[in-house]
Write a protein that holds these residues in place. Structure first.
Motif, PDB file in Angstrom:
ATOM      1  N   GLU A  53       0.827  -1.204   0.000  1.00 61.06           N
ATOM      2  CA  GLU A  53       0.000   0.000   0.000  1.00 61.06           C
ATOM      3  C   GLU A  53       0.866   1.260   0.000  1.00 61.06           C
ATOM      4  OE1 GLU A  53      -3.620   1.618  -0.438  1.00 61.06           O
ATOM      5  OE2 GLU A  53      -3.214  -0.514  -0.234  1.00 61.06           O
ATOM      6  N   LEU A  54       1.876   1.276   0.846  1.00 64.52           N
ATOM      7  CA  LEU A  54       2.753   2.440   0.909  1.00 64.52           C
ATOM      8  C   LEU A  54       3.594   2.582  -0.363  1.00 64.52           C
ATOM      9  CD1 LEU A  54       3.962   2.432   4.619  1.00 64.52           C
ATOM     10  CD2 LEU A  54       2.717   4.248   3.449  1.00 64.52           C
ATOM     11  N   ALA A  55       4.032   1.454  -0.908  1.00 57.45           N
ATOM     12  CA  ALA A  55       4.816   1.510  -2.144  1.00 57.45           C
ATOM     13  C   ALA A  55       3.986   2.092  -3.282  1.00 57.45           C
ATOM     14  CB  ALA A  55       5.314   0.112  -2.510  1.00 57.45           C
ATOM     15  N   MET A  56       2.751   1.631  -3.419  1.00 54.18           N
ATOM     16  CA  MET A  56       1.869   2.148  -4.463  1.00 54.18           C
ATOM     17  C   MET A  56       1.550   3.613  -4.236  1.00 54.18           C
ATOM     18  SD  MET A  56      -0.665  -1.147  -4.691  1.00 54.18           S
ATOM     19  CE  MET A  56      -1.871  -0.257  -5.633  1.00 54.18           C
ATOM     20  N   LEU A  84       2.091   9.199  -5.956  1.00 51.29           N
ATOM     21  CA  LEU A  84       2.406  10.567  -5.546  1.00 51.29           C
ATOM     22  C   LEU A  84       3.601  11.115  -6.322  1.00 51.29           C
ATOM     23  CD1 LEU A  84       1.908  10.505  -1.676  1.00 51.29           C
ATOM     24  CD2 LEU A  84       0.393  11.397  -3.427  1.00 51.29           C
ATOM     25  N   GLN A  85       4.587  10.261  -6.560  1.00 54.52           N
ATOM     26  CA  GLN A  85       5.747  10.708  -7.340  1.00 54.52           C
ATOM     27  C   GLN A  85       5.336  11.067  -8.768  1.00 54.52           C
ATOM     28  OE1 GLN A  85       8.426   7.787  -8.898  1.00 54.52           O
ATOM     29  NE2 GLN A  85      10.238   9.003  -8.405  1.00 54.52           N
ATOM     30  N   GLU A  86       4.556  10.195  -9.401  1.00 52.44           N
ATOM     31  CA  GLU A  86       4.159  10.421 -10.791  1.00 52.44           C
ATOM     32  C   GLU A  86       3.202  11.599 -10.938  1.00 52.44           C
ATOM     33  OE1 GLU A  86       2.533   6.734 -12.116  1.00 52.44           O
ATOM     34  OE2 GLU A  86       4.496   5.749 -12.331  1.00 52.44           O
ATOM     35  N   THR A  87       2.399  11.853  -9.889  1.00 48.20           N
ATOM     36  CA  THR A  87       1.359  12.881  -9.996  1.00 48.20           C
ATOM     37  C   THR A  87       1.803  14.243  -9.464  1.00 48.20           C
ATOM     38  OG1 THR A  87      -0.289  11.133  -9.694  1.00 48.20           O
ATOM     39  CG2 THR A  87      -1.061  13.404  -9.480  1.00 48.20           C
ATOM     40  N   PHE A  88       2.493  14.238  -8.309  1.00 49.83           N
ATOM     41  CA  PHE A  88       2.777  15.511  -7.633  1.00 49.83           C
ATOM     42  C   PHE A  88       4.264  15.808  -7.428  1.00 49.83           C
ATOM     43  CE2 PHE A  88      -1.374  14.069  -5.869  1.00 49.83           C
ATOM     44  CZ  PHE A  88      -2.172  15.072  -6.389  1.00 49.83           C
ATOM     45  N   PRO A 115      12.197  10.532  -4.879  1.00 49.48           N
ATOM     46  CA  PRO A 115      12.074   9.078  -5.049  1.00 49.48           C
ATOM     47  C   PRO A 115      10.821   8.543  -4.350  1.00 49.48           C
ATOM     48  CG  PRO A 115      14.316   9.673  -4.459  1.00 49.48           C
ATOM     49  CD  PRO A 115      13.498  10.916  -4.305  1.00 49.48           C
ATOM     50  N   ALA A 116      10.160   7.590  -4.986  1.00 52.66           N
ATOM     51  CA  ALA A 116       8.908   7.044  -4.445  1.00 52.66           C
ATOM     52  C   ALA A 116       9.112   6.429  -3.065  1.00 52.66           C
ATOM     53  CB  ALA A 116       8.335   6.013  -5.406  1.00 52.66           C
ATOM     54  N   VAL A 117      10.253   5.762  -2.873  1.00 56.67           N
ATOM     55  CA  VAL A 117      10.488   5.099  -1.593  1.00 56.67           C
ATOM     56  C   VAL A 117      10.622   6.119  -0.465  1.00 56.67           C
ATOM     57  CG1 VAL A 117      12.998   5.029  -1.875  1.00 56.67           C
ATOM     58  CG2 VAL A 117      11.862   3.338  -0.425  1.00 56.67           C
ATOM     59  N   TYR A 124      -5.309  14.140 -10.749  1.00 57.26           N
ATOM     60  CA  TYR A 124      -4.913  14.753  -9.480  1.00 57.26           C
ATOM     61  C   TYR A 124      -5.840  14.326  -8.341  1.00 57.26           C
ATOM     62  CZ  TYR A 124      -1.749  17.832 -12.060  1.00 57.26           C
ATOM     63  OH  TYR A 124      -0.736  18.318 -12.851  1.00 57.26           O
ATOM     64  N   TRP A 125      -7.124  14.287  -8.637  1.00 56.07           N
ATOM     65  CA  TRP A 125      -8.105  13.889  -7.618  1.00 56.07           C
ATOM     66  C   TRP A 125      -7.839  12.458  -7.156  1.00 56.07           C
ATOM     67  CZ3 TRP A 125     -14.163  14.457  -8.321  1.00 56.07           C
ATOM     68  CH2 TRP A 125     -14.781  14.267  -7.064  1.00 56.07           C
ATOM     69  N   MET A 126      -7.606  11.553  -8.103  1.00 58.22           N
ATOM     70  CA  MET A 126      -7.321  10.176  -7.722  1.00 58.22           C
ATOM     71  C   MET A 126      -5.992  10.082  -6.978  1.00 58.22           C
ATOM     72  SD  MET A 126      -8.600   7.187  -7.565  1.00 58.22           S
ATOM     73  CE  MET A 126      -9.958   7.140  -8.745  1.00 58.22           C
TER      74      MET A 126
END
Length: 461
Positions: free
Chosen positions: A95-98, A103-107, A112-114, A266-268
Protein backbone atom coordinates in the motif's frame (compact mmCIF):
# COMPACT_ATOMS: atom_id res chain seq x y z
CA UNK A 1 -8.27 12.08 33.84
CA UNK A 2 -9.96 9.36 31.77
CA UNK A 3 -9.61 9.33 28.00
CA UNK A 4 -12.76 10.05 26.05
CA UNK A 5 -14.49 6.92 24.76
CA UNK A 6 -15.04 6.38 21.03
CA UNK A 7 -18.45 6.21 19.38
CA UNK A 8 -19.99 4.16 16.57
CA UNK A 9 -18.64 6.57 13.95
CA UNK A 10 -15.06 5.91 15.05
CA UNK A 11 -15.71 2.16 15.04
CA UNK A 12 -17.01 2.31 11.46
CA UNK A 13 -14.01 4.46 10.50
CA UNK A 14 -11.63 1.75 11.72
CA UNK A 15 -13.49 -0.94 9.74
CA UNK A 16 -13.65 1.15 6.60
CA UNK A 17 -10.16 2.52 7.13
CA UNK A 18 -8.40 -0.79 6.65
CA UNK A 19 -10.66 -2.05 3.89
CA UNK A 20 -10.52 0.97 1.58
CA UNK A 21 -7.03 0.76 0.13
CA UNK A 22 -5.34 1.42 -3.17
CA UNK A 23 -5.05 -2.34 -3.63
CA UNK A 24 -8.85 -2.48 -3.37
CA UNK A 25 -9.17 0.01 -6.23
CA UNK A 26 -6.84 -2.22 -8.25
CA UNK A 27 -8.90 -5.32 -7.44
CA UNK A 28 -12.12 -3.48 -8.28
CA UNK A 29 -10.74 -2.38 -11.64
CA UNK A 30 -9.49 -5.88 -12.46
CA UNK A 31 -12.77 -7.49 -11.40
CA UNK A 32 -14.86 -5.10 -13.48
CA UNK A 33 -12.51 -5.69 -16.41
CA UNK A 34 -12.91 -9.47 -16.16
CA UNK A 35 -16.66 -9.72 -15.60
CA UNK A 36 -18.08 -6.28 -16.28
CA UNK A 37 -21.00 -5.41 -14.02
CA UNK A 38 -21.35 -9.08 -13.19
CA UNK A 39 -18.49 -8.53 -10.74
CA UNK A 40 -20.94 -6.62 -8.51
CA UNK A 41 -22.75 -9.92 -7.89
CA UNK A 42 -19.48 -11.50 -6.74
CA UNK A 43 -19.03 -8.51 -4.41
CA UNK A 44 -22.53 -8.97 -3.01
CA UNK A 45 -21.89 -12.66 -2.25
CA UNK A 46 -18.78 -11.67 -0.27
CA UNK A 47 -20.77 -8.98 1.59
CA UNK A 48 -23.30 -11.60 2.75
CA UNK A 49 -20.48 -13.86 3.94
CA UNK A 50 -18.90 -10.94 5.82
CA UNK A 51 -22.18 -10.06 7.54
CA UNK A 52 -22.48 -13.66 8.74
CA UNK A 53 -18.82 -13.51 9.79
CA UNK A 54 -19.53 -10.34 11.79
CA UNK A 55 -22.00 -12.32 13.92
CA UNK A 56 -19.32 -14.95 14.59
CA UNK A 57 -16.72 -12.36 15.56
CA UNK A 58 -19.22 -10.56 17.77
CA UNK A 59 -20.18 -13.75 19.59
CA UNK A 60 -16.58 -14.89 19.98
CA UNK A 61 -15.59 -11.47 21.29
CA UNK A 62 -18.52 -11.55 23.72
CA UNK A 63 -17.52 -14.94 25.13
CA UNK A 64 -13.72 -14.59 25.04
CA UNK A 65 -12.82 -10.91 24.58
CA UNK A 66 -9.05 -11.28 24.41
CA UNK A 67 -8.25 -14.52 22.59
CA UNK A 68 -9.58 -17.17 20.30
CA UNK A 69 -8.96 -19.94 22.80
CA UNK A 70 -11.59 -22.49 21.81
CA UNK A 71 -9.16 -24.66 19.83
CA UNK A 72 -6.09 -24.29 22.03
CA UNK A 73 -3.04 -21.99 22.07
CA UNK A 74 -1.27 -23.21 18.91
CA UNK A 75 -4.22 -22.66 16.52
CA UNK A 76 -4.85 -19.28 18.17
CA UNK A 77 -1.24 -18.15 17.70
CA UNK A 78 -1.12 -19.35 14.09
CA UNK A 79 -4.47 -17.74 13.33
CA UNK A 80 -3.59 -14.33 14.77
CA UNK A 81 -0.01 -14.09 13.52
CA UNK A 82 -0.68 -15.29 10.01
CA UNK A 83 -3.91 -13.41 9.37
CA UNK A 84 -3.23 -10.10 11.13
CA UNK A 85 0.52 -9.64 11.48
CA UNK A 86 2.18 -11.21 8.43
CA UNK A 87 -0.65 -10.33 6.08
CA UNK A 88 -0.65 -6.68 7.09
CA UNK A 89 3.12 -6.39 6.99
CA UNK A 90 2.95 -7.41 3.32
CA UNK A 91 -0.25 -5.56 2.46
CA UNK A 92 0.90 -2.43 4.29
CA UNK A 93 4.19 -2.44 2.43
CA UNK A 94 2.45 -2.75 -0.92
CA UNK A 95 0.00 0.00 0.00
CA UNK A 96 2.75 2.44 0.91
CA UNK A 97 4.82 1.51 -2.14
CA UNK A 98 1.87 2.15 -4.46
CA UNK A 99 1.09 5.38 -2.64
CA UNK A 100 4.67 6.55 -3.14
CA UNK A 101 4.62 5.66 -6.85
CA UNK A 102 1.35 7.49 -7.53
CA UNK A 103 2.41 10.57 -5.55
CA UNK A 104 5.75 10.71 -7.34
CA UNK A 105 4.16 10.42 -10.79
CA UNK A 106 1.36 12.88 -10.00
CA UNK A 107 2.78 15.51 -7.63
CA UNK A 108 6.46 14.99 -6.76
CA UNK A 109 8.44 13.79 -9.81
CA UNK A 110 11.79 14.84 -8.28
CA UNK A 111 11.36 12.84 -5.06
CA UNK A 112 12.07 9.08 -5.05
CA UNK A 113 8.91 7.04 -4.45
CA UNK A 114 10.49 5.10 -1.59
CA UNK A 115 11.30 8.35 0.26
CA UNK A 116 7.67 9.45 0.01
CA UNK A 117 6.50 6.06 1.28
CA UNK A 118 8.89 6.13 4.24
CA UNK A 119 7.90 9.68 5.20
CA UNK A 120 4.22 8.69 5.32
CA UNK A 121 5.10 5.58 7.34
CA UNK A 122 7.11 7.46 9.98
CA UNK A 123 4.52 10.23 10.24
CA UNK A 124 1.73 7.72 10.92
CA UNK A 125 3.96 5.84 13.35
CA UNK A 126 4.31 9.09 15.34
CA UNK A 127 0.53 9.63 15.21
CA UNK A 128 -0.06 6.15 16.64
CA UNK A 129 2.63 6.70 19.27
CA UNK A 130 0.52 9.58 20.60
CA UNK A 131 -2.33 7.22 21.48
CA UNK A 132 -5.78 6.03 20.41
CA UNK A 133 -7.50 9.43 20.61
CA UNK A 134 -5.14 11.05 18.10
CA UNK A 135 -5.34 7.89 15.98
CA UNK A 136 -9.16 8.10 15.94
CA UNK A 137 -9.24 11.81 15.08
CA UNK A 138 -6.91 11.32 12.12
CA UNK A 139 -8.82 8.21 11.07
CA UNK A 140 -12.24 9.87 11.22
CA UNK A 141 -11.09 12.85 9.14
CA UNK A 142 -9.30 10.71 6.55
CA UNK A 143 -12.21 8.27 6.18
CA UNK A 144 -14.76 11.09 5.74
CA UNK A 145 -12.62 12.68 3.01
CA UNK A 146 -11.87 9.31 1.42
CA UNK A 147 -15.43 7.98 1.35
CA UNK A 148 -16.69 11.41 0.30
CA UNK A 149 -14.30 11.44 -2.67
CA UNK A 150 -15.19 7.89 -3.70
CA UNK A 151 -18.93 8.64 -3.43
CA UNK A 152 -18.56 11.74 -5.62
CA UNK A 153 -16.42 9.89 -8.16
CA UNK A 154 -18.93 7.04 -8.12
CA UNK A 155 -21.93 9.32 -8.64
CA UNK A 156 -20.22 11.37 -11.37
CA UNK A 157 -19.14 8.28 -13.28
CA UNK A 158 -22.20 6.07 -12.67
CA UNK A 159 -24.56 8.82 -13.88
CA UNK A 160 -22.23 9.76 -16.77
CA UNK A 161 -21.58 13.31 -15.57
CA UNK A 162 -17.86 13.34 -16.34
CA UNK A 163 -16.07 15.43 -18.97
CA UNK A 164 -14.65 12.38 -20.76
CA UNK A 165 -16.16 10.25 -23.51
CA UNK A 166 -18.84 7.83 -22.31
CA UNK A 167 -18.65 4.24 -23.56
CA UNK A 168 -22.22 3.15 -24.28
CA UNK A 169 -23.28 -0.38 -23.35
CA UNK A 170 -23.56 -1.44 -26.99
CA UNK A 171 -19.97 -0.32 -27.62
CA UNK A 172 -18.49 -1.89 -24.49
CA UNK A 173 -16.53 -5.09 -25.04
CA UNK A 174 -17.81 -8.44 -23.84
CA UNK A 175 -16.52 -9.64 -20.43
CA UNK A 176 -14.05 -12.51 -20.34
CA UNK A 177 -15.86 -14.11 -17.38
CA UNK A 178 -19.56 -14.89 -17.63
CA UNK A 179 -22.13 -17.24 -16.11
CA UNK A 180 -22.87 -17.95 -12.46
CA UNK A 181 -19.92 -20.30 -12.03
CA UNK A 182 -17.56 -17.76 -13.53
CA UNK A 183 -18.93 -14.95 -11.35
CA UNK A 184 -18.68 -17.14 -8.24
CA UNK A 185 -15.04 -17.91 -9.06
CA UNK A 186 -14.30 -14.17 -8.76
CA UNK A 187 -15.44 -14.04 -5.14
CA UNK A 188 -11.81 -14.67 -4.14
CA UNK A 189 -10.86 -11.44 -5.92
CA UNK A 190 -13.87 -9.59 -4.49
CA UNK A 191 -12.89 -10.84 -1.01
CA UNK A 192 -9.97 -8.36 -0.91
CA UNK A 193 -12.46 -5.47 -1.25
CA UNK A 194 -13.98 -6.23 2.15
CA UNK A 195 -11.17 -7.88 4.09
CA UNK A 196 -10.44 -6.87 7.69
CA UNK A 197 -13.81 -5.88 9.19
CA UNK A 198 -12.75 -7.40 12.51
CA UNK A 199 -10.04 -4.78 13.05
CA UNK A 200 -12.51 -2.85 15.16
CA UNK A 201 -12.19 -5.52 17.88
CA UNK A 202 -8.74 -4.44 19.20
CA UNK A 203 -10.14 -0.98 20.03
CA UNK A 204 -13.36 -2.36 21.60
CA UNK A 205 -12.07 -1.42 25.07
CA UNK A 206 -12.05 2.20 23.93
CA UNK A 207 -15.66 2.17 22.64
CA UNK A 208 -18.61 3.62 24.55
CA UNK A 209 -20.88 0.66 23.79
CA UNK A 210 -18.74 -2.24 22.46
CA UNK A 211 -21.49 -4.87 22.70
CA UNK A 212 -23.58 -2.89 20.21
CA UNK A 213 -20.94 -1.07 18.21
CA UNK A 214 -18.56 -3.96 17.38
CA UNK A 215 -21.02 -6.00 15.26
CA UNK A 216 -22.89 -2.92 14.03
CA UNK A 217 -19.68 -1.26 12.82
CA UNK A 218 -18.71 -4.40 10.89
CA UNK A 219 -22.11 -4.72 9.20
CA UNK A 220 -22.58 -1.02 8.41
CA UNK A 221 -18.98 -0.80 7.23
CA UNK A 222 -19.29 -3.55 4.60
CA UNK A 223 -22.71 -2.33 3.44
CA UNK A 224 -21.40 1.22 3.05
CA UNK A 225 -18.40 0.00 1.10
CA UNK A 226 -20.52 -2.23 -1.12
CA UNK A 227 -22.66 0.71 -2.21
CA UNK A 228 -19.65 2.97 -2.79
CA UNK A 229 -17.61 0.37 -4.67
CA UNK A 230 -20.60 -0.77 -6.74
CA UNK A 231 -21.08 2.83 -7.91
CA UNK A 232 -17.37 3.09 -8.69
CA UNK A 233 -17.46 -0.20 -10.58
CA UNK A 234 -20.40 0.87 -12.72
CA UNK A 235 -18.66 4.18 -13.36
CA UNK A 236 -15.47 2.44 -14.47
CA UNK A 237 -17.36 0.53 -17.17
CA UNK A 238 -18.91 3.80 -18.37
CA UNK A 239 -15.54 5.42 -19.13
CA UNK A 240 -12.97 2.63 -19.58
CA UNK A 241 -13.07 -0.41 -21.84
CA UNK A 242 -13.04 -3.78 -20.11
CA UNK A 243 -9.78 -4.66 -21.88
CA UNK A 244 -8.05 -1.55 -20.49
CA UNK A 245 -9.36 -2.24 -16.98
CA UNK A 246 -8.16 -5.81 -17.16
CA UNK A 247 -4.70 -5.06 -18.55
CA UNK A 248 -3.74 -1.84 -16.74
CA UNK A 249 -1.39 -1.85 -13.74
CA UNK A 250 -3.24 1.21 -12.38
CA UNK A 251 -6.86 0.90 -13.59
CA UNK A 252 -8.11 3.48 -11.08
CA UNK A 253 -5.75 6.10 -12.49
CA UNK A 254 -6.87 5.30 -16.07
CA UNK A 255 -10.47 5.59 -14.91
CA UNK A 256 -9.95 8.98 -13.25
CA UNK A 257 -8.14 10.37 -16.30
CA UNK A 258 -10.85 9.14 -18.69
CA UNK A 259 -13.54 10.53 -16.38
CA UNK A 260 -12.26 14.07 -15.74
CA UNK A 261 -8.97 14.43 -17.60
CA UNK A 262 -5.95 15.86 -15.75
CA UNK A 263 -8.05 17.11 -12.79
CA UNK A 264 -9.31 13.55 -12.40
CA UNK A 265 -5.74 12.26 -12.24
CA UNK A 266 -4.91 14.75 -9.48
CA UNK A 267 -8.10 13.89 -7.62
CA UNK A 268 -7.32 10.18 -7.72
CA UNK A 269 -3.82 11.03 -6.51
CA UNK A 270 -5.38 12.64 -3.43
CA UNK A 271 -7.64 9.61 -3.00
CA UNK A 272 -4.53 7.41 -3.14
CA UNK A 273 -2.94 9.46 -0.34
CA UNK A 274 -6.10 9.18 1.77
CA UNK A 275 -6.40 5.43 1.12
CA UNK A 276 -2.77 4.85 2.02
CA UNK A 277 -2.97 6.93 5.19
CA UNK A 278 -6.24 5.28 6.21
CA UNK A 279 -4.93 1.75 5.70
CA UNK A 280 -1.53 2.18 7.35
CA UNK A 281 -3.01 4.18 10.23
CA UNK A 282 -5.44 1.32 10.92
CA UNK A 283 -2.77 -1.36 10.53
CA UNK A 284 -0.38 0.34 12.96
CA UNK A 285 -3.16 1.13 15.44
CA UNK A 286 -4.79 -2.29 15.43
CA UNK A 287 -2.03 -4.85 14.82
CA UNK A 288 0.07 -3.43 17.67
CA UNK A 289 -2.90 -3.97 20.00
CA UNK A 290 -3.46 -7.49 18.68
CA UNK A 291 0.16 -8.30 19.53
CA UNK A 292 -0.29 -6.71 22.95
CA UNK A 293 -3.40 -8.77 23.59
CA UNK A 294 -1.59 -11.94 22.56
CA UNK A 295 1.28 -11.08 24.92
CA UNK A 296 -1.17 -10.50 27.77
CA UNK A 297 -2.65 -13.94 27.03
CA UNK A 298 0.90 -15.38 27.08
CA UNK A 299 0.83 -16.22 23.37
CA UNK A 300 3.71 -13.83 22.57
CA UNK A 301 6.76 -12.53 24.50
CA UNK A 302 5.77 -10.25 27.39
CA UNK A 303 7.56 -7.17 26.03
CA UNK A 304 4.83 -6.79 23.40
CA UNK A 305 2.37 -5.74 26.11
CA UNK A 306 4.46 -2.86 27.43
CA UNK A 307 2.83 0.49 26.66
CA UNK A 308 3.82 4.12 26.81
CA UNK A 309 2.00 6.78 28.83
CA UNK A 310 -0.58 7.14 26.04
CA UNK A 311 -1.45 3.43 26.11
CA UNK A 312 0.30 2.57 22.84
CA UNK A 313 2.09 -0.83 22.71
CA UNK A 314 5.60 0.24 21.72
CA UNK A 315 7.25 -3.07 20.78
CA UNK A 316 4.54 -4.00 18.29
CA UNK A 317 4.63 -0.52 16.76
CA UNK A 318 8.42 -0.63 16.35
CA UNK A 319 8.30 -4.13 14.84
CA UNK A 320 5.55 -3.28 12.32
CA UNK A 321 7.25 -0.02 11.26
CA UNK A 322 10.66 -1.70 11.05
CA UNK A 323 9.53 -4.62 8.88
CA UNK A 324 7.46 -2.41 6.54
CA UNK A 325 10.40 0.01 6.20
CA UNK A 326 12.78 -2.86 5.32
CA UNK A 327 10.37 -4.20 2.70
CA UNK A 328 10.08 -0.72 1.17
CA UNK A 329 13.83 -0.01 1.18
CA UNK A 330 14.75 -3.36 -0.36
CA UNK A 331 12.22 -2.82 -3.16
CA UNK A 332 10.47 -6.10 -2.42
CA UNK A 333 7.11 -4.30 -2.44
CA UNK A 334 7.62 -3.40 -6.09
CA UNK A 335 8.42 -6.92 -7.33
CA UNK A 336 6.23 -8.41 -10.02
CA UNK A 337 5.42 -11.52 -7.96
CA UNK A 338 4.06 -9.66 -4.97
CA UNK A 339 0.48 -10.00 -6.19
CA UNK A 340 0.77 -13.74 -5.74
CA UNK A 341 2.27 -13.26 -2.28
CA UNK A 342 -0.68 -11.05 -1.33
CA UNK A 343 -3.07 -13.70 -2.61
CA UNK A 344 -1.24 -16.21 -0.43
CA UNK A 345 -1.79 -13.81 2.46
CA UNK A 346 -5.48 -13.83 1.55
CA UNK A 347 -5.41 -17.60 1.95
CA UNK A 348 -4.14 -17.09 5.50
CA UNK A 349 -6.88 -14.58 6.21
CA UNK A 350 -9.54 -16.94 4.87
CA UNK A 351 -8.06 -19.83 6.86
CA UNK A 352 -8.23 -17.65 9.96
CA UNK A 353 -11.90 -16.90 9.30
CA UNK A 354 -12.54 -20.64 9.03
CA UNK A 355 -10.92 -21.12 12.46
CA UNK A 356 -13.04 -18.32 13.92
CA UNK A 357 -16.25 -19.99 12.79
CA UNK A 358 -15.09 -23.40 14.02
CA UNK A 359 -14.17 -21.86 17.38
CA UNK A 360 -17.64 -20.34 17.74
CA UNK A 361 -19.24 -23.75 17.07
CA UNK A 362 -16.91 -25.47 19.55
CA UNK A 363 -17.56 -22.89 22.30
CA UNK A 364 -21.32 -23.10 21.76
CA UNK A 365 -21.18 -26.85 22.35
CA UNK A 366 -18.89 -26.59 25.38
CA UNK A 367 -20.62 -23.56 26.96
CA UNK A 368 -24.28 -23.52 25.88
CA UNK A 369 -25.18 -20.97 28.56
CA UNK A 370 -22.05 -18.80 28.36
CA UNK A 371 -22.37 -15.07 28.81
CA UNK A 372 -21.99 -13.30 25.49
CA UNK A 373 -23.39 -16.13 23.41
CA UNK A 374 -25.79 -14.89 20.72
CA UNK A 375 -28.58 -17.45 21.08
CA UNK A 376 -30.91 -15.58 18.72
CA UNK A 377 -28.51 -16.11 15.82
CA UNK A 378 -27.42 -19.67 16.61
CA UNK A 379 -29.69 -21.28 13.96
CA UNK A 380 -27.95 -24.65 14.38
CA UNK A 381 -24.68 -23.10 13.24
CA UNK A 382 -25.98 -22.40 9.73
CA UNK A 383 -24.25 -18.95 9.41
CA UNK A 384 -20.94 -20.49 10.49
CA UNK A 385 -21.22 -23.44 8.09
CA UNK A 386 -22.07 -21.09 5.22
CA UNK A 387 -18.99 -18.99 6.01
CA UNK A 388 -16.72 -22.04 6.23
CA UNK A 389 -17.92 -23.42 2.88
CA UNK A 390 -17.61 -19.99 1.25
CA UNK A 391 -14.09 -19.46 2.60
CA UNK A 392 -12.93 -22.90 1.41
CA UNK A 393 -14.39 -22.17 -2.02
CA UNK A 394 -12.52 -18.85 -2.21
CA UNK A 395 -9.23 -20.49 -1.19
CA UNK A 396 -9.70 -23.07 -3.94
CA UNK A 397 -10.44 -20.34 -6.50
CA UNK A 398 -7.73 -17.94 -5.32
CA UNK A 399 -6.10 -18.17 -8.78
CA UNK A 400 -5.73 -20.50 -11.75
CA UNK A 401 -3.09 -22.81 -13.17
CA UNK A 402 0.54 -22.33 -12.21
CA UNK A 403 -0.28 -19.17 -10.24
CA UNK A 404 -2.52 -21.16 -7.90
CA UNK A 405 0.20 -23.78 -7.32
CA UNK A 406 2.73 -21.02 -6.60
CA UNK A 407 0.35 -19.34 -4.14
CA UNK A 408 -0.30 -22.63 -2.36
CA UNK A 409 3.45 -23.22 -2.01
CA UNK A 410 3.87 -19.82 -0.32
CA UNK A 411 0.82 -20.44 1.85
CA UNK A 412 1.94 -23.84 3.12
CA UNK A 413 5.57 -22.74 3.58
CA UNK A 414 4.55 -19.79 5.76
CA UNK A 415 2.01 -21.98 7.56
CA UNK A 416 4.79 -24.40 8.52
CA UNK A 417 6.91 -21.49 9.84
CA UNK A 418 4.00 -20.15 11.90
CA UNK A 419 3.13 -23.60 13.25
CA UNK A 420 6.76 -24.25 14.18
CA UNK A 421 7.01 -20.96 16.08
CA UNK A 422 3.71 -21.64 17.86
CA UNK A 423 4.74 -25.17 18.86
CA UNK A 424 8.14 -24.03 20.16
CA UNK A 425 6.60 -21.12 22.06
CA UNK A 426 3.85 -23.20 23.68
CA UNK A 427 5.65 -26.48 24.30
CA UNK A 428 9.24 -25.38 24.91
CA UNK A 429 9.03 -21.82 26.25
CA UNK A 430 5.69 -21.95 28.09
CA UNK A 431 5.79 -25.72 28.76
CA UNK A 432 2.09 -26.02 28.06
CA UNK A 433 -0.05 -28.40 26.02
CA UNK A 434 -0.25 -27.17 22.40
CA UNK A 435 -3.95 -27.94 21.93
CA UNK A 436 -5.23 -27.62 25.48
CA UNK A 437 -8.46 -25.66 25.49
CA UNK A 438 -8.53 -22.74 27.89
CA UNK A 439 -11.76 -22.32 29.83
CA UNK A 440 -13.80 -19.18 29.31
CA UNK A 441 -13.88 -18.50 33.05
CA UNK A 442 -10.09 -18.62 33.34
CA UNK A 443 -9.57 -16.30 30.35
CA UNK A 444 -12.15 -13.78 31.52
CA UNK A 445 -10.92 -13.84 35.14
CA UNK A 446 -7.39 -13.06 33.97
CA UNK A 447 -8.81 -10.27 31.84
CA UNK A 448 -10.68 -8.77 34.82
CA UNK A 449 -7.56 -8.97 36.99
CA UNK A 450 -5.52 -7.12 34.38
CA UNK A 451 -8.18 -4.44 33.95
CA UNK A 452 -8.47 -3.99 37.72
CA UNK A 453 -4.71 -3.68 38.07
CA UNK A 454 -4.61 -1.21 35.18
CA UNK A 455 -7.40 0.91 36.74
CA UNK A 456 -5.59 0.99 40.09
CA UNK A 457 -2.37 2.12 38.39
CA UNK A 458 -4.26 4.93 36.65
CA UNK A 459 -5.79 6.11 39.92
CA UNK A 460 -2.39 6.25 41.57
CA UNK A 461 -1.00 8.60 38.90
Amino acid sequence: MKDKKLGLGSAISVCVGLIVATSCLLSLGLGMGLAGRGFILAMFIVVILNILLAFSFSELHGMMPDVEGGLGPVPSIVSNLSAYVITNMLAGSVELAMCGIVLQETFLPQVPAVVISLLILFLLAFVNYLGVNIFARIQNLVVVLLIGSLVLLGIISAFKLGTGTVIEAASQSQPAVTGMYGIASLTALAFWLFIGIEFVIPISKDLKNPKRDVPLAMILGVLLLFVVQALMGIGMTNYVSLEDLMSSDMPHIVFAKNLLGTPGTYWMGVVTILAGVSTINTVLGSVTRILSGMAEAEMMPCFFQKKNAKGTPIAGLVMMVGVIAIVLITGFANSSGLTNILLAASCFWLASYILVNITVLVLRKRYPDAKGRNKKLTLLGIPQFICIIGDIYMIWNIAEGDARIFIYKIFFALLVVMAAFAMIWVKVIKRAKPFERVSIDKVNNVKLERESSYSESLQSI
